[in-house]
Design an enzyme around this catalytic site. Sequence first.
Site, PDB file in Angstrom:
ATOM      1  CB  CYS A 244       2.195   1.188   3.918  1.00 21.82           C
ATOM      2  SG  CYS A 244       2.534   2.894   3.496  1.00 21.82           S
TER       3      CYS A 244
ATOM      4  CB  CYS B 263       9.827  14.129   4.351  1.00 22.28           C
ATOM      5  SG  CYS B 263      10.284  14.138   2.604  1.00 22.28           S
TER       6      CYS B 263
ATOM      7  CB  CYS C 271       2.972  15.564   2.301  1.00 21.51           C
ATOM      8  SG  CYS C 271       3.702  14.241   3.269  1.00 21.51           S
TER       9      CYS C 271
ATOM     10  CB  CYS D  16      -3.196   8.409   9.844  1.00 21.52           C
ATOM     11  SG  CYS D  16      -1.928   8.142   8.628  1.00 21.52           S
TER      12      CYS D  16
ATOM     13  CB  CYS E 135       4.874  17.466  -0.864  1.00 19.71           C
ATOM     14  SG  CYS E 135       6.206  16.641  -1.745  1.00 19.71           S
TER      15      CYS E 135
ATOM     16  CD  GLU F 184       1.318   7.729  11.239  1.00 19.15           C
ATOM     17  OE1 GLU F 184       0.348   8.013  11.938  1.00 19.15           O
ATOM     18  OE2 GLU F 184       1.459   8.108  10.069  1.00 19.15           O
TER      19      GLU F 184
HETATM   20  N1  SAH Z   1       8.339  10.482  -0.302  1.00 14.69           N
HETATM   21  C1  SAH Z   1       7.859   9.493  -1.178  1.00 14.69           C
HETATM   22  C2  SAH Z   1       7.221   8.306  -0.467  1.00 14.69           C
HETATM   23  C3  SAH Z   1       6.382   8.587   0.727  1.00 14.69           C
HETATM   24  S1  SAH Z   1       4.873   9.451   0.395  1.00 14.69           S
HETATM   25  C4  SAH Z   1       6.899  10.096  -2.193  1.00 14.69           C
HETATM   26  O1  SAH Z   1       6.548  11.259  -2.040  1.00 14.69           O
HETATM   27  O2  SAH Z   1       6.570   9.397  -3.163  1.00 14.69           O
HETATM   28  C5  SAH Z   1       3.948   8.198  -0.437  1.00 14.69           C
HETATM   29  C6  SAH Z   1       2.827   8.734  -1.290  1.00 14.69           C
HETATM   30  O3  SAH Z   1       1.814   9.342  -0.487  1.00 14.69           O
HETATM   31  C7  SAH Z   1       3.234   9.811  -2.290  1.00 14.69           C
HETATM   32  O4  SAH Z   1       2.665   9.546  -3.556  1.00 14.69           O
HETATM   33  C8  SAH Z   1       2.654  11.056  -1.670  1.00 14.69           C
HETATM   34  O5  SAH Z   1       2.485  12.085  -2.603  1.00 14.69           O
HETATM   35  C9  SAH Z   1       1.371  10.546  -1.105  1.00 14.69           C
HETATM   36  N2  SAH Z   1       0.696  11.377  -0.106  1.00 14.69           N
HETATM   37  C10 SAH Z   1       1.252  12.199   0.793  1.00 14.69           C
HETATM   38  N3  SAH Z   1       0.291  12.786   1.559  1.00 14.69           N
HETATM   39  C11 SAH Z   1      -0.894  12.307   1.121  1.00 14.69           C
HETATM   40  C12 SAH Z   1      -2.252  12.534   1.502  1.00 14.69           C
HETATM   41  N4  SAH Z   1      -2.554  13.343   2.487  1.00 14.69           N
HETATM   42  N5  SAH Z   1      -3.218  11.879   0.812  1.00 14.69           N
HETATM   43  C13 SAH Z   1      -2.918  11.015  -0.173  1.00 14.69           C
HETATM   44  N6  SAH Z   1      -1.651  10.762  -0.576  1.00 14.69           N
HETATM   45  C14 SAH Z   1      -0.649  11.408   0.063  1.00 14.69           C
HETATM   46 FE1  SF4 Z   2       8.231  13.873   1.582  1.00 14.95          FE
HETATM   47 FE2  SF4 Z   2       6.627  14.901  -0.276  1.00 14.95          FE
HETATM   48 FE3  SF4 Z   2       6.780  12.217   0.052  1.00 14.95          FE
HETATM   49 FE4  SF4 Z   2       5.609  13.797   1.907  1.00 14.95          FE
HETATM   50  S1  SF4 Z   2       4.926  13.432  -0.174  1.00 14.95           S
HETATM   51  S2  SF4 Z   2       7.033  12.126   2.301  1.00 14.95           S
HETATM   52  S3  SF4 Z   2       6.897  15.645   1.832  1.00 14.95           S
HETATM   53  S4  SF4 Z   2       8.410  13.626  -0.618  1.00 14.95           S
END
Ligand code: SAH
Ligand code: SF4
Length: 341
Positions: free
Chosen positions: A106, A113, A120, A333, A117, A93
Amino acid sequence: MRILENVLDYDYQGFRSKLEREKLEPYRATQIFDWIYKKKATSFAVMTNLSKKLRESLNRRFELKFPELVTRVESKDGTVKFLWKYADGSTVESVLLRYSDRISACISSQVGCVLKCKFCATGRSGFVRDLTSGEILAQILGMEKSENERIGNVVFMGMGEPMLNYDEMMRSIHVMVDPKALKISQRRISISTSGIVDGIERLANEPLDIVLSVSLHAPIDEKRVKIMPIDQKYPLAVLLESIKNYQAIKGKRVTFEYILFDEFNDSVEDAKKLIEILEGIKCNVNLIPYNETGMGFKRTPSEKARKFESFLKSHGIEAVMRIEKGSDIDAACGQLRRRTL
Ligand code: SAH
Ligand code: SF4
């Protein structure tokens, strides 16, 4: 059969050298980049200021590979979400966000990944593969072409951990900032990382002026490790030390991302601890409303979130609550959030 290379996977110098090795006029690289990145050409056939012979040679050796646009959803506020499909069937996406003064993209750096986390949706779906530099760039080109607009800001906040795909991410950034290609200002590019210390150390030594954004989400390891398994490998002390070193080298402010989870990391105690660990780091803290993805976490109610923000501000921390964008197209999303830079 010869495998055709994607021109989008080359930076300018690399492509020039490649043309030279192929005994094709290397100075043509400028015109070809102009066609691709400025005029949005998607085939060599339209590059009419190149001789027919050269276009045929290019066709025999290279491809201009773009993903297929599977879905385009537009929100009432102008935010547009794209789902792309690459030749191997992988999908990622990207989101285009419109502001009064700029258009921001974005983008994704990986298909899935590995870091898993707990909050996520991308982490939950597992890891498929890295994107190549060209596949990263094609998201921007595809959005510019679809909307007939020019993108001025890029954030690596889509799917994937950009620091775990460092070389391809960096090559794509070189093309983004290259005046011969996308010509995006360095300061308008942000890399978001979950805290991969090796990557932060490498980035500190790049001659680039881009923004480093670190996903913190909790002020103590006991909490952070519960939502971000990467905290086991790089605990906060190590991560914050690497950020201090980064700042000493770059002299630049860093951004911290902090998702507010209800009853998990949003108390005054959490705020106090956060202030304590950020001591000595010039930074902005972006407070993010959680985009609920059915993984057990709840968003902090907005009044409590405001209090958290004010508490940080009254203690000298530059904290900002993210304005959500595209909330009406959120449903499909899991990961990409619409928000201000
Ligand atoms: N992997 C990297 C970049 C991609 S995620 C990272 O983790 O920073 C980009 C941002 O989106 C990160 O800060 C992540 O913690 C956040 N994120 C992931 N899932 C989310 C959600 N459901 N709601 C809000 N932020 C989210
Ligand atoms: Fe990967 Fe965590 Fe970033 Fe999601 S929030 S993309 S699992 S590093």
